[in-house]
Write an enzyme that holds these catalytic residues in place. Structure first.
Site, short mmCIF file in Angstrom:
data_model
loop_
_atom_site.label_atom_id
_atom_site.label_comp_id
_atom_site.label_asym_id
_atom_site.label_seq_id
_atom_site.Cartn_x
_atom_site.Cartn_y
_atom_site.Cartn_z
N THR A 138 0.82 -1.21 0.00
CA THR A 138 0.00 0.00 0.00
C THR A 138 0.86 1.26 0.00
O THR A 138 2.00 1.24 0.48
CB THR A 138 -0.90 0.01 1.25
OG1 THR A 138 -1.56 1.28 1.37
CG2 THR A 138 -0.09 -0.21 2.52
N ASP A 139 0.27 2.35 -0.49
CA ASP A 139 0.98 3.64 -0.42
C ASP A 139 1.02 4.21 0.99
O ASP A 139 1.76 5.15 1.26
CB ASP A 139 0.37 4.65 -1.39
CG ASP A 139 -1.09 4.97 -1.12
OD1 ASP A 139 -1.69 4.36 -0.19
OD2 ASP A 139 -1.66 5.82 -1.83
N GLU A 140 0.25 3.63 1.90
CA GLU A 140 0.21 4.17 3.27
C GLU A 140 1.54 3.99 4.00
O GLU A 140 1.77 4.66 5.02
CB GLU A 140 -0.93 3.52 4.06
CG GLU A 140 -2.30 3.90 3.51
CD GLU A 140 -3.44 3.54 4.44
OE1 GLU A 140 -3.29 3.71 5.67
OE2 GLU A 140 -4.49 3.09 3.95
N TYR A 163 -1.70 -0.31 11.06
CA TYR A 163 -1.86 -0.99 9.77
C TYR A 163 -0.68 -0.71 8.85
O TYR A 163 -0.02 -1.63 8.35
CB TYR A 163 -3.16 -0.58 9.10
CG TYR A 163 -3.18 -0.89 7.61
CD1 TYR A 163 -3.07 -2.20 7.16
CD2 TYR A 163 -3.26 0.12 6.65
CE1 TYR A 163 -3.05 -2.50 5.80
CE2 TYR A 163 -3.24 -0.15 5.30
CZ TYR A 163 -3.14 -1.47 4.87
OH TYR A 163 -3.12 -1.76 3.53
N LYS A 167 2.37 -3.17 7.36
CA LYS A 167 2.64 -3.37 5.93
C LYS A 167 4.08 -2.95 5.59
O LYS A 167 4.74 -3.59 4.79
CB LYS A 167 1.64 -2.59 5.08
CG LYS A 167 0.22 -3.15 5.11
CD LYS A 167 0.14 -4.57 4.57
CE LYS A 167 0.37 -4.63 3.07
NZ LYS A 167 0.17 -6.03 2.56
#
Length: 336
Positions: A138-140, A163, A167
């Site tokens: 993810t870009d998060e 989260y 990741k």
């Protein structure tokens, strides 16, 4: 026949990908390993359940004995790893679950793959010279942006939620197996996906569901938080390109180049519903601002030029075309 393991294939992106992948590759068998937690729904796979090249197995990616037994039985030549706990709000309440699945689960898959495919560091077994591990992220992991700038593959990691931290940890594990063992890995970091089969608790399905049921449409804070929105089929095409043609050890960002803030999304969905399912008052009257969540990142936006230039990928949908398709799918789902 070549067999690929797909983890988390009963989830939103995974189920869309399995349908796309099987349609495109008639000579590849897919084994889908999914624990069917809150985010997984077996009904997402009804289009492929009778496909002779598809096999579903309910199980946990953290269960090493199970993963090893599946490798021995099916002799996987590839892994496409979607399985993850993914809802930020849930990670705030139960961070331990996210660490277990996203970090330890990824480690288990990586380590079993490495042991099955490789003789020793930088030496693959003859039958598995091209075996590849594709990690979906993810870009998060990059944190948050201000009004300007984009996330590139060189952006330093700065995760801000349990989260995204979990990741980021899994991304680093994948990276380490390339640099330490010479394992054939690739990673993709995507922006916010939307489209058919997304879990009800996510932003766009929530807006649609609340709107047609006459409930308040909840928007965090002032609704100005910005995301880059990527239609799920465009993402699936990008994943397939990286899995088949991406360079070993590389990371590719996949984004839709469709920055929209949450309030715009709510208003746009309401405008479309006003047209195709009109009622006495505009659906916009149902928009309701609620207390912001802790650590809510302001803006995400992806620079997808690497995958565009090196692999020829480009998003086919803009947000306005994709959201219309999405709304129509959910209206059918809710039998409206």
């Amino acid at each position: 026949m070549e067999t690929v393991l797909i983890t988390g294939g009963a989830g939103f992106i995974g189920s869309n990908f399995i349908f796309y992948f099987l349609e495109k590759n008639k000579n590849i068998q897919v084994v889908n390993l999914d624990l069917l937690t809150y985010a997984g729904n077996i009904s997402n796979l009804k289009e492929v359940k009778n496909n002779s090249n598809y096999k579903f197995i309910k199980g946990d990616i953290c269960d090493r004995k199970l993963v090893e037994s599946l490798f021995k039985e099916y002799k996987f030549s590839g892994v496409i790893h979607f399985a993850a706990e993914s809802h930020v709000d849930n990670s705030i309440e139960n961070p331990d679950t996210f660490v277990k699945t996203n970090v330890f689960g990824t480690f288990t898959l990586l380590d079993v793959s490495k042991n099955f495919w490789m003789k020793s560091p930088n030496k693959h077994k003859n039958k598995f010279k091209n075996a590849r591990f594709h990690h979906i992220s993810t870009d998060e992991v990059y944190g948050t942006l201000g009004d300007q700038g984009l996330f590139s593959e060189q952006t330093p990691y700065a995760p801000n939620s349990p989260y995204s931290a979990s990741k980021a940890s899994s991304d680093f594990l994948v990276r380490s197996y390339f640099h330490t063992y010479g394992m054939n890995v690739v990673t993709t970091n995507c922006s916010n996906n939307y489209g058919p089969k997304q879990h009800n608790e996510k932003l766009i399905p929530t807006i649609i569901r609340k709107a047609i049921s006459g409930e308040k449409i909840p928007i965090y804070g002032d609704g100005k938080n910005i995301r880059d929105w990527l239609y799920v089929l465009d993402h699936c095409i990008g994943i397939d390109l990286v899995f088949t043609k991406g360079s070993v050890g590389e990371t590719y960002n996949i984004g839709g180049n469709n920055e929209r803030n949450n309030l715009y999304i709510a208003n746009k969905i309401c405008e479309i519903l006003d047209e195709i399912l009109p009622k006495e008052e505009s659906y916009k009257k149902q928009i309701h601002f609620v207390k912001d969540r802790p650590g809510h990142d302001f803006r995400y936006a992806i620079d997808a030029s690497k995958i565009e230039n090196s692999l020829g990928w480009k998003a086919n949908e803009n947000f306005e075309s994709g959201i219309l398709k999405t709304i129509k799918w959910y209206l059918k789902k809710h039998q409206v």
